[in-house]
Design an enzyme around this catalytic site. Structure first.
Site, PDB file in Angstrom:
ATOM      1  CB  CYS A 105      -0.857  -0.039   1.261  1.00 28.62           C
ATOM      2  SG  CYS A 105      -1.870   1.424   1.503  1.00 28.62           S
ATOM      3  CB  CYS A 240      -2.823   3.885  -5.683  1.00 33.54           C
ATOM      4  SG  CYS A 240      -4.202   3.062  -4.852  1.00 33.54           S
TER       5      CYS A 240
HETATM    6  N1  DGL Z   1      -3.855   0.554  -2.348  1.00 34.15           N
HETATM    7  C1  DGL Z   1      -3.450   1.587  -1.478  1.00 34.15           C
HETATM    8  C2  DGL Z   1      -2.284   2.391  -2.006  1.00 34.15           C
HETATM    9  O1  DGL Z   1      -1.429   1.818  -2.651  1.00 34.15           O
HETATM   10  C3  DGL Z   1      -4.488   2.343  -0.704  1.00 34.15           C
HETATM   11  C4  DGL Z   1      -5.574   2.981  -1.450  1.00 34.15           C
HETATM   12  C5  DGL Z   1      -6.582   3.545  -0.485  1.00 34.15           C
HETATM   13  O2  DGL Z   1      -6.965   2.818   0.443  1.00 34.15           O
HETATM   14  O3  DGL Z   1      -6.958   4.721  -0.655  1.00 34.15           O
HETATM   15  O4  DGL Z   1      -2.155   3.568  -1.771  1.00 34.15           O
END
Ligand code: DGL
Length: 317
Positions: A105, A240
């Site tokens: 993440c 993301c």
């Molecule tokens: N998938 C995550 C990232 O890489 C988080 C996205 C989210 O929860 O807003 O930032």
């Protein structure tokens, strides 16, 4: 906001900033402790994109995935909340037997990683008497984008013949941290990074929104970046992990000449190098695959099934 993974480069390690020295430690955990594993954490289904590559790279290893869907998306949350949620998620994965947790993440890696490595992990290691670590995915991605790893010294001086532009599509929290701009600048003076926040996109992907709707949103964000910087980027990062699920939509919206840097492969490469240097971690050998959620257990969306190649079902964390 300070760069969370900056310390990483100073100590010559691309995924962690552990300052432990001396012989590898493999402390005996209690007899009741579960078998060891690699933990993978995200706010939701986005981290599955990284998880997929890690499973392919370490097929014998045991994996536990945790999606904090009760609190997703993270991208619009405040910094302290992201730190608290990430700490809770890591703790849950360590309790499930993980030796190493990969924050799949960007938002958690940008906002929480450094804080947890510096203020919580040393104490927690002592508490549980085990060799544990939490690793991020941003530095490996930047190393792939810049072609400059931790062992390649300071940026080269000299005349900049050609300035390249790197577009980073990410959450609002990651964009505000400026982590991509800061870390790229430290490695390449001839590469200018511009983060484009895409608020709402991770949430739509998490909910399994129809592809036609996602296509419009992705197109709007690519266009917003183009208008802001006056051209399309030469390289782009889907900063993301959710966005990698719709990577073909980004590819279609960007011109052919734009090279997409894939974060899941960059992370798998970096993790392989990391385990090569750290024999103290037991990754397990049973090929265990566990998928946990803090949200509602059950089968994930068709969008996720299409990406993963078969239905993915989460159990209660
Ligand atoms: N998938 C995550 C990232 O890489 C988080 C996205 C989210 O929860 O807003 O930032």
């Amino acid at each position: 906001m300070a760069s969370p993974e900056r310390g990483v480069m100073r100590v010559g390690r691309s995924l962690d900033d552990s300052t432990r020295t001396g012989p590898p430690i493999r402390l005996q955990s209690s007899l009741e402790a579960p078998i060891m594993a690699i933990g993978v954490f995200d706010s939701g289904v986005g981290g599955l994109t990284v998880h997929r590559k890690l499973v392919d790279r370490f097929p014998q290893a045991d994996f536990v995935y945790l999606a904090d869907q009760a609190h997703a998306p993270y991208g619009g949350l405040g910094g302290e909340e992201i730190v608290d949620l990430t700490r809770t998620g890591c703790r849950r994965l360590f309790e499930a037997g993980a030796d190493v947790v990969v924050l799949a993440c960007n938002t958690a890696s940008a906002i929480a990683l450094r804080r947890l490595q510096q203020t919580w992990l040393p104490e927690y290691r002592r508490e549980v008497d085990r060799a544990l670590n939490v690793l991020g995915i941003i530095v490996p991605t930047i190393e792939a984008a810049t072609g400059r790893g931790w062992d390649q010294g300071p940026p080269l001086d000299g005349k900049i013949e050609k300035l390249e532009v790197l577009g980073v599509f990410c959450t609002a929290a990651t964009a505000m941290s400026q982590v991509y701009e800061i870390e790229v600048q430290k490695r390449r003076e001839d590469l200018a990074a511009f983060s484009e926040p895409c608020p709402g996109l991770a949430g739509l992907i998490e909910l399994g929104a129809p592809v036609e709707e996602l296509k419009v949103v992705v197109g709007d964000h690519v266009d917003a970046l183009r208008r802001r910087i006056g051209r399309y980027p030469d390289k782009a990062i889907l900063g993301c992990t959710h966005y990698e699920i719709v990577a073909p939509l980004f590819e279609a919206a960007l011109p052919e000449g734009t090279t997409l840097i894939h974060q899941p492969s960059a992370t798998a490469d970096a993790l392989e190098r990391y385990f090569g240097r750290h024999g103290e971690y037991d990754l397990g050998t049973a090929g265990r695959r566990e998928f946990l959620t803090t949200g509602t257990p059950g089968r994930q969306s068709d969008l996720v099934s299409q990406f993963w190649g078969e239905p993915v079902t989460f159990e209660a964390a």
